[in-house]
Every structure is written in C-alpha cells, then in structure tokens.
Scaffold this motif. Sequence first.
Motif, PDB file in Angstrom:
ATOM      1  N   LEU A  38      34.793  26.463  44.914  1.00 12.08           N
ATOM      2  CA  LEU A  38      34.778  27.658  44.077  1.00 12.08           C
ATOM      3  C   LEU A  38      33.415  27.831  43.397  1.00 12.08           C
ATOM      4  O   LEU A  38      32.850  28.936  43.394  1.00 12.08           O
ATOM      5  N   ARG A  42      30.800  30.787  44.311  1.00  5.88           N
ATOM      6  CA  ARG A  42      30.442  31.730  43.236  1.00  5.88           C
ATOM      7  C   ARG A  42      28.937  31.971  43.219  1.00  5.88           C
ATOM      8  O   ARG A  42      28.477  33.109  43.149  1.00  5.88           O
ATOM      9  N   VAL A  54      40.484  34.220  44.941  1.00  7.18           N
ATOM     10  CA  VAL A  54      41.090  32.884  45.043  1.00  7.18           C
ATOM     11  C   VAL A  54      42.565  32.996  45.388  1.00  7.18           C
ATOM     12  O   VAL A  54      43.287  33.845  44.842  1.00  7.18           O
ATOM     13  N   CYS A  77      40.123  31.339  37.031  1.00  6.30           N
ATOM     14  CA  CYS A  77      39.780  32.628  37.642  1.00  6.30           C
ATOM     15  C   CYS A  77      39.676  33.727  36.586  1.00  6.30           C
ATOM     16  O   CYS A  77      38.786  34.581  36.653  1.00  6.30           O
ATOM     17  N   HIS A  80      36.371  33.584  34.778  1.00  7.25           N
ATOM     18  CA  HIS A  80      35.204  34.012  35.570  1.00  7.25           C
ATOM     19  C   HIS A  80      35.377  35.417  36.151  1.00  7.25           C
ATOM     20  O   HIS A  80      34.504  35.884  36.888  1.00  7.25           O
ATOM     21  N   ILE A  82      37.548  36.443  38.414  1.00  2.50           N
ATOM     22  CA  ILE A  82      37.760  36.347  39.870  1.00  2.50           C
ATOM     23  C   ILE A  82      39.204  36.734  40.181  1.00  2.50           C
ATOM     24  O   ILE A  82      40.137  36.183  39.569  1.00  2.50           O
ATOM     25  N   PHE A  84      42.839  36.627  41.468  1.00  2.00           N
ATOM     26  CA  PHE A  84      43.651  35.436  41.716  1.00  2.00           C
ATOM     27  C   PHE A  84      44.979  35.831  42.353  1.00  2.00           C
ATOM     28  O   PHE A  84      45.646  36.758  41.894  1.00  2.00           O
TER      29      PHE A  84
END
Length: 454
Positions: A38, A42, A54, A77, A80, A82, A84
């Motif tokens: 990860l 990134r 993710v 996640c 950040h 991201i 999920f």
Amino acid sequence: MSKLISKVLDYSDEYGMLPESGLVLLCVSGGADSMCLLEVMRHISYESGFSIAVAHYNHLLRGEESDRDETFVMEICEDHGIPFYSGRGDVANFAKKRGFSIEEAARNMRYEFFFNTAELTGAERIATAHTMDDNAETMILNLARGAGANGMSGIPPVRDTVIRPLLHVSRNEVIAFIKEREIPFVNDSSNSLEIHTRNKVRRSIIPLIKDINPRFNEAASAAAEIFRADEEFISEIANIFIHDCCVGLTTEASGLAVLPFSVSSRVIRKLYGGNLSFNHVKDVIALCAGDNPSASLSLPGMVVYREYSRVIFDEKPKDSDNEFAPVYPTTGNSFIILGLGLRITCKAVVYSENMSKLEINKEFTTFVFKTIDICGKISVRSRREGDSVKLIGQSGTKTLKKLFIEKRIPVRKRSLIPVICDDEGVLGVYKIGAGARAAPMPGDPVTMIIFEEI
C-alpha cells in the motif's frame, strides 16, 4: 525515492505491470507485506497516471481478530483518502461443504471477491503483496506435490490482470521498509501456528534450507525465472502442434505419441483444459501409442477416446447419452428422436419400378420393407448385443458389431445409430444398409421409413 520503491518500480516496468492510467486495486490484509504494498503503490501512483483503491477480505476465521484487521485497513484508507472495499465469507463452512482445505477455500473466496470488486470498480489491475519469500515457499509446496516446470515457475509476476509488484522483494526488505517508515500493520496470529501447510514450510523447512544456502530465496527466484522461460518456450511448441495438427479436441494418435514427452504432456494438458496428473498424462500417451483402435480412458470430468487413427478429448457422457429411447413408427405418423436430431416418418406405399431405379436406399436414410414380411411391429432403437443382419447384396449374415467395425464407426457412437427392427430381428441400419429379409419387388405393398435431420 527509497531503494525499495525504486526496486519495485524497475521490476514493475520490466513486466509491464502498471497501467498508464485507470485504477489499480490493491489487495490489503493489514499484514506487513500488504501494508508495504500500500505504501509503495501510494508513492508510485503520485508520480504516475493511475489511481489506487483497496480491497480487504474478511475470512471470519479468527473471530474478533479478523474484524480488527478489517477495521484497521478501513481506517488507514480513510486517513489517506483511499477508496476502500470489503467483503467477508464463512471460509470454514465453505471448505467443509466443498471438501477443500481451509487454505484452498480461503484463496478461492478471496480471489472471487477481488475479481468481482475489480469488475465493479473498473480496475485495470489487481495487485497482491506476494514477496520473494512467498515464491520460494510456493515452489517447495509445488515440488512436494510433484509439479513440473510450470509449478516450479512459482508465482507468476503477471497473470491476466493480477500483478505482483513485490515479487522481487524479500520479506526482510519489507520489514526494514516498514520499520524505517514507521508504517503500522497487524499480525495474523495463525501465522505462528503450524496447522497450515504453508506455515510448516515457512517455519520448519525454509530455515533448514537456509542453513545450506542463506540466500535460498534469491536462488529460488532465479530458478523460477529459468523454469518460467523454459515453460513458455516449450508451451509455445505445444501451441504450434495444436494449431497445425489438431481439429478442435482431436488429433492423430500416432502424431501425439511420437512427440517428446515435454511437448506431448503440454499438448495433452491443453486439450484437457486444465491441470492433469503425471500418471494421467502417461496413460493418455499409452492410449495413443497402443494398438486398440477403440480404446478409451476416463479422466476427471472427461473421456479420451481412440477412434481408429485419431484420439479425441470429450466431456464425460451422461448415462442418457449412451443410447436413445426406442420409437415405434406407425403408418401416416412422424416421430422425433431429439437426442439424435432426427425425424422418422412412416408411410404405406406400393413399391414401383421407378422407386427401384431411383435407388431410394442409396444413402440408407430411406428404407422400404415388404409389409407382409414384417413380423409384428416395427421399432427404431439402439443396437443390442447379438444383433445381426443379412444386408441386400451380401452372401452371409453379419453381426452389427462387425459391420460397425468394417465401417470404422467409433465404439462410443455405435449405440446412437438407429437400428430398424421387427419382432424377428434387424431389418436395416441407418446409413449402413437394408436387410434382405423383407426386400420388396415392384408392385409389393411396402412400409417406407424415412429419416430426416432436423
């Protein structure tokens, strides 16, 4: 850029892993390897044109600990920004129902979720966190199972849309990277138990091998590349043979039998459409090299047949495919045998000189029998043991088995050939011949049996 990130980027470029744009779905369990993946992806995505998301799968095998891992990855996640995606399934119950090991069931369910999520999100790639150590363990497991070059190739860097960016990275490098960057991760308590096959290899076998060669993982990785290159080369030779010498799932038995085993074994597995044991492959080659023109061999889910000079790979027939239900034609009516794709029509006519001149029986799809010579009722059925007939123009009676052999009709198809009978025996055989017993003369009332393909 750190040394590890640079290493991953070079390895990814070598195998064309990363897309120029679009989404890469990262499979993250929360353990050290996946958290390293990860972090690495990134940073690479910042400098590239693709984005990341993710996917986490909860196997429900460790109670609260499994839920803890899912929550941990979700919160990372969120921190950040991201996307999920999570999934879960009762792996233990699935394994019990299907007769799988826990490891096999977990892998099947996990990857099904990953592929479904990739389709849902439109991801270009699915990235897993397999390392050099995982590859070495896989090679040992495959060797223990008797694998050939394909199995000893280990984990492929790229398979379809699945990529392994860390496959050239050791677990020690992962741990060093995690510590250096203070990246949080969770421990899977089951990894410390030798109840799973891979754990036994990791904790008991690998340390012994490293006593001999401390750099075993690197040696295994290099060996895997060699095996992979050999596999690709020989597999391409097998593909050429299939292209040039196979029609569908059939080829000349002698041609397959004389190939070098390294090629013939791959041809057989490709025609079979999956993995096949060494002994099964040897059995197929023996069937091809043998003298029995009607030999057959049962494989898992498939049957291999000899049809004289040719060998055919076919789905294992159902019991209902071995013969068809008899029909009883009556004058003025039509009957259909769906399994054969045939319509049978029965007519009462007078046999004429014109019919004789037209040679209506030439193709043996239309038959005429002198009605008065028919004993009882007519039936159309599969052949039976002991069936025999004296065909028009022949001096003696022959069994249908002998006729089928003379006509080179494969054993598996013989029960699907319609046989026209009355209470006394065989009157004729579809596409083979008409019997002499009820042969008509011009002016005789006859029963006409017509076969038509539908």
